[in-house]
Design an enzyme around this catalytic site. Structure first.
Site, PDB file in Angstrom:
ATOM      1  N   GLU A  48      10.568  -4.848   6.956  1.00 16.06           N
ATOM      2  CA  GLU A  48      10.265  -3.911   5.909  1.00 16.06           C
ATOM      3  C   GLU A  48      10.903  -2.104   6.549  1.00 16.06           C
ATOM      4  O   GLU A  48      11.623  -2.004   6.063  1.00 16.06           O
ATOM      5  CB  GLU A  48       9.044  -3.790   4.864  1.00 16.06           C
ATOM      6  N   TRP A  77       7.863  -6.528  -1.756  1.00 14.97           N
ATOM      7  CA  TRP A  77       8.387  -5.131  -2.882  1.00 14.97           C
ATOM      8  C   TRP A  77       8.653  -5.981  -4.217  1.00 14.97           C
ATOM      9  O   TRP A  77       9.874  -5.313  -5.249  1.00 14.97           O
ATOM     10  CB  TRP A  77      10.068  -4.736  -2.183  1.00 14.97           C
ATOM     11  N   TYR A 134      13.684   5.022  -0.111  1.00 13.27           N
ATOM     12  CA  TYR A 134      13.401   5.370   1.692  1.00 13.27           C
ATOM     13  C   TYR A 134      14.853   4.691   1.770  1.00 13.27           C
ATOM     14  O   TYR A 134      15.535   5.734   2.274  1.00 13.27           O
ATOM     15  CB  TYR A 134      12.620   4.847   2.089  1.00 13.27           C
ATOM     16  N   CYS A 165       6.429   7.046  -1.221  1.00 14.91           N
ATOM     17  CA  CYS A 165       5.071   7.472  -1.239  1.00 14.91           C
ATOM     18  C   CYS A 165       4.349   8.158   0.325  1.00 14.91           C
ATOM     19  O   CYS A 165       3.862   9.608   0.347  1.00 14.91           O
ATOM     20  CB  CYS A 165       3.882   6.145  -0.973  1.00 14.91           C
ATOM     21  N   ARG A 197       1.690  11.100  -0.162  1.00 13.35           N
ATOM     22  CA  ARG A 197       1.219  11.519  -1.260  1.00 13.35           C
ATOM     23  C   ARG A 197       0.355  11.236  -1.907  1.00 13.35           C
ATOM     24  O   ARG A 197      -0.423  10.983  -2.517  1.00 13.35           O
ATOM     25  CB  ARG A 197       2.335  12.292  -2.187  1.00 13.35           C
ATOM     26  N   ASP A 217      -2.714   3.148  -1.116  1.00 13.17           N
ATOM     27  CA  ASP A 217      -3.666   2.735  -1.123  1.00 13.17           C
ATOM     28  C   ASP A 217      -3.943   2.043  -0.797  1.00 13.17           C
ATOM     29  O   ASP A 217      -3.617   1.761   0.637  1.00 13.17           O
ATOM     30  CB  ASP A 217      -2.445   1.347  -2.295  1.00 13.17           C
ATOM     31  N   HIS A 225      -6.514   6.253  -2.500  1.00 13.35           N
ATOM     32  CA  HIS A 225      -8.390   6.042  -3.229  1.00 13.35           C
ATOM     33  C   HIS A 225      -8.499   4.107  -2.791  1.00 13.35           C
ATOM     34  O   HIS A 225      -7.011   3.856  -2.338  1.00 13.35           O
ATOM     35  CB  HIS A 225      -7.194   5.787  -5.616  1.00 13.35           C
TER      36      HIS A 225
HETATM   37  N1  LIG Z   1       0.398  -0.313  -5.985  1.00 17.05           N
HETATM   38  C1  LIG Z   1       0.203  -0.194  -4.738  1.00 17.05           C
HETATM   39  N2  LIG Z   1      -0.248  -0.445  -3.480  1.00 17.05           N
HETATM   40  C2  LIG Z   1       0.946  -0.661  -2.810  1.00 17.05           C
HETATM   41  O1  LIG Z   1       0.262  -0.299  -1.255  1.00 17.05           O
HETATM   42  C3  LIG Z   1       2.216  -0.007  -2.374  1.00 17.05           C
HETATM   43  C4  LIG Z   1       2.561  -0.212  -4.078  1.00 17.05           C
HETATM   44  N3  LIG Z   1       2.057  -0.262  -4.659  1.00 17.05           N
HETATM   45  N4  LIG Z   1       3.982  -0.070  -4.548  1.00 17.05           N
HETATM   46  C5  LIG Z   1       5.103  -0.166  -3.450  1.00 17.05           C
HETATM   47  C6  LIG Z   1       4.413  -0.441  -1.508  1.00 17.05           C
HETATM   48  C7  LIG Z   1       4.971  -1.982  -2.002  1.00 17.05           C
HETATM   49  N5  LIG Z   1       3.703  -2.470  -0.795  1.00 17.05           N
HETATM   50  C8  LIG Z   1       2.646  -3.545  -0.472  1.00 17.05           C
HETATM   51  C9  LIG Z   1       3.027  -4.353  -1.381  1.00 17.05           C
HETATM   52  C10 LIG Z   1       2.137  -5.520  -1.423  1.00 17.05           C
HETATM   53  C11 LIG Z   1       1.303  -5.820   0.124  1.00 17.05           C
HETATM   54  C12 LIG Z   1       0.814  -7.001  -0.084  1.00 17.05           C
HETATM   55  O2  LIG Z   1       0.431  -7.521  -1.132  1.00 17.05           O
HETATM   56  N6  LIG Z   1       0.461  -7.304   0.950  1.00 17.05           N
HETATM   57  C13 LIG Z   1      -0.759  -8.337   1.018  1.00 17.05           C
HETATM   58  C14 LIG Z   1       0.003  -9.303   2.200  1.00 17.05           C
HETATM   59  C15 LIG Z   1       2.025  -9.459   1.572  1.00 17.05           C
HETATM   60  C16 LIG Z   1       2.610 -10.028   2.761  1.00 17.05           C
HETATM   61  O3  LIG Z   1       1.638  -9.419   4.433  1.00 17.05           O
HETATM   62  O4  LIG Z   1       3.587 -10.918   2.699  1.00 17.05           O
HETATM   63  C17 LIG Z   1      -1.867  -7.843   1.923  1.00 17.05           C
HETATM   64  O5  LIG Z   1      -2.793  -9.200   1.560  1.00 17.05           O
HETATM   65  O6  LIG Z   1      -1.609  -6.719   2.865  1.00 17.05           O
HETATM   66  C18 LIG Z   1       1.609  -4.774   0.512  1.00 17.05           C
HETATM   67  C19 LIG Z   1       1.824  -3.718   0.694  1.00 17.05           C
HETATM   68  C20 LIG Z   1       3.240  -0.957  -0.249  1.00 17.05           C
HETATM   69  N7  LIG Z   1       3.431  -0.487  -1.336  1.00 17.05           N
HETATM   70  O1  LIG Z   2       4.529   2.029   1.369  1.00 18.45           O
HETATM   71  C1  LIG Z   2       3.427   2.655   0.290  1.00 18.45           C
HETATM   72  C2  LIG Z   2       3.884   2.573  -0.994  1.00 18.45           C
HETATM   73  C3  LIG Z   2       2.757   2.741  -2.219  1.00 18.45           C
HETATM   74  N1  LIG Z   2       1.123   2.825  -1.998  1.00 18.45           N
HETATM   75  C4  LIG Z   2       0.656   3.115  -3.358  1.00 18.45           C
HETATM   76  C5  LIG Z   2      -0.043   4.378  -3.625  1.00 18.45           C
HETATM   77  C6  LIG Z   2      -0.114   3.984  -5.213  1.00 18.45           C
HETATM   78  O2  LIG Z   2      -1.475   3.898  -5.171  1.00 18.45           O
HETATM   79  C7  LIG Z   2       1.287   2.996  -5.733  1.00 18.45           C
HETATM   80  C8  LIG Z   2       2.495   3.835  -5.980  1.00 18.45           C
HETATM   81  O3  LIG Z   2       1.693   4.835  -7.196  1.00 18.45           O
HETATM   82  P1  LIG Z   2       2.228   6.825  -7.793  1.00 18.45           P
HETATM   83  O4  LIG Z   2       1.667   6.151  -9.139  1.00 18.45           O
HETATM   84  O5  LIG Z   2       3.126   6.251  -7.363  1.00 18.45           O
HETATM   85  O6  LIG Z   2       1.295   7.044  -6.595  1.00 18.45           O
HETATM   86  O7  LIG Z   2       1.232   2.369  -4.223  1.00 18.45           O
HETATM   87  C9  LIG Z   2       1.076   3.158  -1.027  1.00 18.45           C
HETATM   88  O8  LIG Z   2      -0.026   3.514  -0.485  1.00 18.45           O
HETATM   89  N2  LIG Z   2       1.923   3.419   0.611  1.00 18.45           N
END
Ligand SMILES: Nc1nc(=O)c2c([nH]1)NC[C@@H]1CN(c3ccc(C(=O)N[C@@H](CCC(=O)O)C(=O)O)cc3)CN21
Ligand SMILES: O=c1ccn([C@H]2C[C@H](O)[C@@H](COP(=O)(O)O)O2)c(=O)[nH]1
Length: 264
Positions: free
Chosen positions: A58, A80, A94, A146, A166, A169, A207
């Site tokens: 990434e 993504w 980004y 974010c 900002r 998660d 959060h």
């Molecule tokens: N709600 C939310 N949280 C995020 O962290 C987040 C978003 N949305 N939207 C955009 C990006 C995408 N990101 C993500 C999305 C999924 C995982 C996830 O599912 N992680 C799994 C393993 C995935 C893998 O390694 O292939 C994990 O258990 O960490 C992590 C970061 C961070 N961002």
């Molecule tokens: O790199 C990242 C990308 C996204 N997030 C999380 C933070 C929020 O839970 C969502 C984005 O929702 P917004 O309503 O736009 O705040 O994705 C993250 O932690 N890290």
């Protein structure tokens, strides 16, 4: 990774319930800081197993200036996918802002190249900043940035970096974000002949989603393990020359992986 566990603990302890954009609901605190001295090991969460390869791929995708998930998917990274359009596009996220921020008269600014130049030529500069937060482009982005701004600083031959995130998660995103920026410090430091210094993570809305609370509590029962070490196996000719295979993690011991659904 005690600092990470403290953040989860603080949210469970003093977080307020919030209804959020995704409809999932969170417990949230506002404003938090964690510091990681990168000379003491690589900050990869140990209370659940993380897939470092997705994080490396990434980051290299951001550095390519890429905003289409195709390149990630070809490398088996699907994090993504939920936000991409049918052609894979995410809009000017980004990669676009880091490498080709457009001025009103159509000039593209490469913030990463400018940062490397500034670190090398003006190490005492207090203007070593990269911003992904481009208000004019927000409406076209699949998701507003974010991790929206970072600043570096050189002191005693070490490169420090502070990130402002900002929205955080804390169960799913933050372990990725910490490792990703720690990796970026290692890369920038190598390119500028410096040692990795301190990574400061600053969060806005921090959060835990309501469907991650059990996973967070489970992690808090686990003892963190010693941090692993990151090795860059080769010095690329420029910041654009790195491949996923150039990075190796040594001594990564972690508790078993914990699943959690991502809020879209
Ligand atoms: N709600 C939310 N949280 C995020 O962290 C987040 C978003 N949305 N939207 C955009 C990006 C995408 N990101 C993500 C999305 C999924 C995982 C996830 O599912 N992680 C799994 C393993 C995935 C893998 O390694 O292939 C994990 O258990 O960490 C992590 C970061 C961070 N961002
Ligand atoms: O790199 C990242 C990308 C996204 N997030 C999380 C933070 C929020 O839970 C969502 C984005 O929702 P917004 O309503 O736009 O705040 O994705 C993250 O932690 N890290």
């Amino acid at each position: 990774m005690k600092a990470y566990l403290e953040l989860m603990n603080r949210i469970l302890d003093e977080g307020v319930e919030q209804r959020d954009r995704t409809g999932v609901g969170t417990m949230s605190v506002f404003g938090h800081q964690m510091r990681f001295d990168l000379s003491q090991g690589f900050p990869l969460v140990t209370t659940k197993k993380l897939h470092l390869r997705s994080i490396i791929v990434e980051l290299l995708w951001f550095l390519r200036g890429d905003t289409n998930v195709k390149w990630l998917q070809e490398r088996k990274v699907s994090i993504w996918d939920e936000w991409a359009a049918s052609d894979g596009e995410l809009g000017p996220v980004y990669g676009k802002q880091w490498r080709r921020w457009e001025t009103p008269d159509g000039i593209a600014i490469d913030q990463i190249a400018a940062l490397v130049k500034e670190i090398r030529e003006k190490p005492a500069s207090r203007r070593q900043i990269v911003s992904a937060w481009n208000p004019a482009d927000l409406p076209q982005m699949a998701l507003a940035p974010c991790h929206c701004l970072f600043q570096t600083r050189v002191a005693n031959g070490r490169l420090d970096l502070q990130l402002y995130q900002r929205s955080a998660d804390v169960f799913l995103g933050v372990p990725f974000n910490i490792a990703s920026y720690a990796l970026l410090v290692h890369i920038l430091a190598q390119q500028c002949d410096l040692e990795p210094g301190t990574f400061v993570w600053t969060g806005g809305d921090c959060h835990l989603y309501s469907n991650h609370l059990e996973q967070a509590r489970l992690q808090l029962t686990r003892d963190p393990k010693p941090l692993p070490t990151l090795r860059i196996l080769r010095k690329a000719d420029s910041i654009d020359g790195y491949e996923p295979e150039d990075f190796a993690i040594e001594g990564y011991e972690a508790h078993p992986h914990i699943k959690g659904a991502v809020a879209v």
